[in-house]
Design a protein around this motif. Structure first.
Motif, PDB file in Angstrom:
ATOM      1  N   PHE A   1       0.841  -1.185   0.000  1.00 58.52           N
ATOM      2  CA  PHE A   1       0.000   0.000   0.000  1.00 58.52           C
ATOM      3  C   PHE A   1       0.886   1.248   0.000  1.00 58.52           C
ATOM      4  N   SER A   2       0.437   2.233  -0.769  1.00 62.92           N
ATOM      5  CA  SER A   2       1.288   3.407  -0.956  1.00 62.92           C
ATOM      6  C   SER A   2       0.520   4.513  -1.660  1.00 62.92           C
ATOM      7  N   LYS A   3       1.052   5.714  -1.537  1.00 62.33           N
ATOM      8  CA  LYS A   3       0.664   6.829  -2.400  1.00 62.33           C
ATOM      9  C   LYS A   3       1.943   7.313  -3.061  1.00 62.33           C
ATOM     10  N   ILE A   4       2.047   7.043  -4.351  1.00 60.81           N
ATOM     11  CA  ILE A   4       3.250   7.337  -5.119  1.00 60.81           C
ATOM     12  C   ILE A   4       3.001   8.565  -5.979  1.00 60.81           C
ATOM     13  N   ASP A   5       3.903   9.523  -5.894  1.00 60.79           N
ATOM     14  CA  ASP A   5       3.859  10.704  -6.760  1.00 60.79           C
ATOM     15  C   ASP A   5       5.152  10.756  -7.561  1.00 60.79           C
TER      16      ASP A   5
ATOM     17  N   ILE B   1      -0.371   7.583  -7.993  1.00 61.46           N
ATOM     18  CA  ILE B   1      -1.116   6.341  -7.802  1.00 61.46           C
ATOM     19  C   ILE B   1      -1.348   6.160  -6.310  1.00 61.46           C
ATOM     20  N   LEU B   2      -2.604   6.209  -5.912  1.00 62.09           N
ATOM     21  CA  LEU B   2      -2.997   5.888  -4.539  1.00 62.09           C
ATOM     22  C   LEU B   2      -3.477   4.448  -4.525  1.00 62.09           C
ATOM     23  N   TRP B   3      -2.863   3.641  -3.671  1.00 61.87           N
ATOM     24  CA  TRP B   3      -3.232   2.222  -3.538  1.00 61.87           C
ATOM     25  C   TRP B   3      -3.380   1.921  -2.057  1.00 61.87           C
ATOM     26  N   ASN B   4      -4.612   1.745  -1.629  1.00 65.65           N
ATOM     27  CA  ASN B   4      -4.866   1.394  -0.239  1.00 65.65           C
ATOM     28  C   ASN B   4      -5.921   0.295  -0.181  1.00 65.65           C
ATOM     29  N   PRO B   5      -6.306  -0.184   0.992  1.00 67.31           N
ATOM     30  CA  PRO B   5      -7.230  -1.318   1.045  1.00 67.31           C
ATOM     31  C   PRO B   5      -8.611  -1.040   0.469  1.00 67.31           C
ATOM     32  N   GLN B   6      -8.978   0.236   0.355  1.00 72.38           N
ATOM     33  CA  GLN B   6     -10.322   0.565  -0.133  1.00 72.38           C
ATOM     34  C   GLN B   6     -10.398   0.756  -1.637  1.00 72.38           C
ATOM     35  N   ASN B   7      -9.336   1.336  -2.208  1.00 71.87           N
ATOM     36  CA  ASN B   7      -9.433   1.681  -3.621  1.00 71.87           C
ATOM     37  C   ASN B   7      -8.057   1.981  -4.212  1.00 71.87           C
TER      38      ASN B   7
ATOM     39  N   PRO C   1      -5.960  -6.111  -5.650  1.00 74.98           N
ATOM     40  CA  PRO C   1      -4.561  -6.333  -5.259  1.00 74.98           C
ATOM     41  C   PRO C   1      -4.286  -5.852  -3.844  1.00 74.98           C
ATOM     42  N   LYS C   2      -4.051  -6.793  -2.946  1.00 74.34           N
ATOM     43  CA  LYS C   2      -3.821  -6.411  -1.554  1.00 74.34           C
ATOM     44  C   LYS C   2      -2.936  -7.395  -0.792  1.00 74.34           C
ATOM     45  N   ASN C   3      -2.437  -8.414  -1.493  1.00 80.69           N
ATOM     46  CA  ASN C   3      -1.666  -9.443  -0.804  1.00 80.69           C
ATOM     47  C   ASN C   3      -0.204  -9.507  -1.209  1.00 80.69           C
ATOM     48  N   LYS C   4       0.186  -8.753  -2.231  1.00 81.79           N
ATOM     49  CA  LYS C   4       1.553  -8.831  -2.734  1.00 81.79           C
ATOM     50  C   LYS C   4       2.198  -7.448  -2.715  1.00 81.79           C
TER      51      LYS C   4
ATOM     52  N   LEU D   1      -3.794   5.999   3.823  1.00 82.30           N
ATOM     53  CA  LEU D   1      -4.109   4.586   3.934  1.00 82.30           C
ATOM     54  C   LEU D   1      -5.617   4.327   4.009  1.00 82.30           C
ATOM     55  N   SER D   2      -6.366   5.333   4.418  1.00 77.70           N
ATOM     56  CA  SER D   2      -7.825   5.193   4.445  1.00 77.70           C
ATOM     57  C   SER D   2      -8.505   6.223   3.545  1.00 77.70           C
ATOM     58  N   GLN D   3      -7.733   6.853   2.673  1.00 78.47           N
ATOM     59  CA  GLN D   3      -8.259   7.936   1.839  1.00 78.47           C
ATOM     60  C   GLN D   3      -9.196   7.418   0.764  1.00 78.47           C
ATOM     61  N   GLU D   4     -10.313   8.095   0.619  1.00 78.78           N
ATOM     62  CA  GLU D   4     -11.248   7.860  -0.475  1.00 78.78           C
ATOM     63  C   GLU D   4     -11.616   9.202  -1.084  1.00 78.78           C
ATOM     64  N   LEU D   5     -12.225   9.184  -2.246  1.00 82.84           N
ATOM     65  CA  LEU D   5     -12.558  10.426  -2.931  1.00 82.84           C
ATOM     66  C   LEU D   5     -13.728  11.118  -2.230  1.00 82.84           C
ATOM     67  N   ASP D   6     -13.523  12.388  -1.899  1.00 83.47           N
ATOM     68  CA  ASP D   6     -14.624  13.170  -1.335  1.00 83.47           C
ATOM     69  C   ASP D   6     -15.497  13.705  -2.463  1.00 83.47           C
ATOM     70  N   SER D   7     -16.528  14.466  -2.119  1.00 74.20           N
ATOM     71  CA  SER D   7     -17.491  14.913  -3.132  1.00 74.20           C
ATOM     72  C   SER D   7     -16.844  15.812  -4.179  1.00 74.20           C
ATOM     73  N   THR D   8     -15.905  16.659  -3.746  1.00 77.45           N
ATOM     74  CA  THR D   8     -15.221  17.527  -4.706  1.00 77.45           C
ATOM     75  C   THR D   8     -14.384  16.713  -5.675  1.00 77.45           C
ATOM     76  N   SER D   9     -13.666  15.737  -5.149  1.00 80.69           N
ATOM     77  CA  SER D   9     -12.846  14.876  -6.008  1.00 80.69           C
ATOM     78  C   SER D   9     -13.702  14.041  -6.950  1.00 80.69           C
TER      79      SER D   9
END
Length: 287
Positions: A67-71, A146-152, A176-179, A244-252
């Motif tokens: 899990f990561s947020k890559i810029d 690329i945001l990759w966390n357990p939710q999305n 994808p959440k196990n590798k 790690l728990s980020q999801e898209l808010d209404s603006t996004s």
């Protein structure tokens, strides 16, 4: 994934969560192929990949991430880039790899790049979405995330989301959440398919083709091979694991719909000819 599961995951990772703050390619990546066509410059602040007729080039991150947020800031191949592909993606090792792809398909001078995205789980992809950009990606650096966390999984350009792939395991969709995955990038010749289905070939008189990179940043849980928990060799700890728990808010969500309405040129979820037996199950899940 339930809220309880997310909270449990956050608790398990909190003691080992680190931010791998980048800024020096010497420390963060290895150039893995290209026989000198990949170069780290400006004391580690700039990386370039080049392509000529004999070969392209590529690199990968030294660390693996769970899990990561890559810029990453990229400036793509200018001019007539037809036939070339610049990639930037997360991938686990084979076989049956997980993968989260940005691919930038070159074009004739004056025509826009196509941004190709895909998500692979357990070696299976076929989840392509393609976009034009609202700017010229060869004139200056732009940030691709690329945001990759357990939710999305969220693909973003300059902070604007262009694609979201939600965790829908409860509906039978693998996620994808196990590798653990590394960051990879490459510049290579794909004129058999990249530009107008391969009808436009690479003009080698324009070579070498060059793409540039800077400001690689990984907010991530760094995976230590052979261990079941996350660890990091970064010297910069992070108390902010909000990604790690980020999801898209209404603006996004509004920005995402704007991009998809105005700049999406292909969506596998509307390609009925490709899936005559029915669209993949995630296509029926409301965003």
């Amino acid at each position: 994934m339930s809220n309880h599961s997310v909270k449990l995951l956050l608790l398990l990772l909190s003691s080992s969560m680190m931010a791998a703050f980048a800024g020096n390619f010497y420390q963060d990546v290895d150039i893995t192929w290209g026989d000198g066509r990949g170069k780290v410059l400006n004391n580690g602040k700039l990386l370039t990949l080049s392509l000529d007729k004999p070969s392209g080039s590529g690199f990968r991150s030294k660390n693996e991430y769970m899990f990561s947020k890559i810029d990453m800031q990229l400036k793509l191949v200018p001019g007539n880039s037809a036939g070339t592909v610049t990639t930037y993606y997360l991938s686990s090792t084979s076989p049956n790899q997980d993968e989260i792809d940005f691919e930038f398909l070159g074009n004739l001078s004056g025509d826009p790049y196509i941004v190709h995205t895909n998500v692979f789980t357990q070696g299976k992809g076929n989840r392509e979405q393609q976009f034009y950009l609202w700017f010229d990606p060869t004139k200056d650096f732009h940030t691709y995330s690329i945001l990759w966390n357990p939710q999305n999984i969220v693909f973003s350009v300059d902070g604007i989301p262009i694609r979201e792939f939600k965790n829908a395991e409860s509906s039978g969709v693998p996620f994808p959440k196990n590798k653990p995955m590394r960051v990879y990038s490459s510049l290579w010749n794909a004129d058999d398919w990249a530009t107008r289905g391969g009808r436009v070939k690479t003009d080698w008189s324009q070579a070498p083709f060059t793409a540039s990179y800077r400001n690689f940043n990984a907010n991530a849980c760094v995976w230590s091979s052979g261990k079941s928990s996350c660890a990091s060799n970064s010297s910069s700890s992070s108390s902010n694991a909000a990604w790690l728990s980020q999801e898209l808010d209404s603006t996004s969500q509004k920005r995402l719909r704007w991009v998809q309405k105005n700049y999406m040129i292909y969506n596998y979820c509307t390609d009925l000819k490709r899936f005559p037996q029915g669209l993949p199950p995630e296509c029926s899940i409301a965003s």
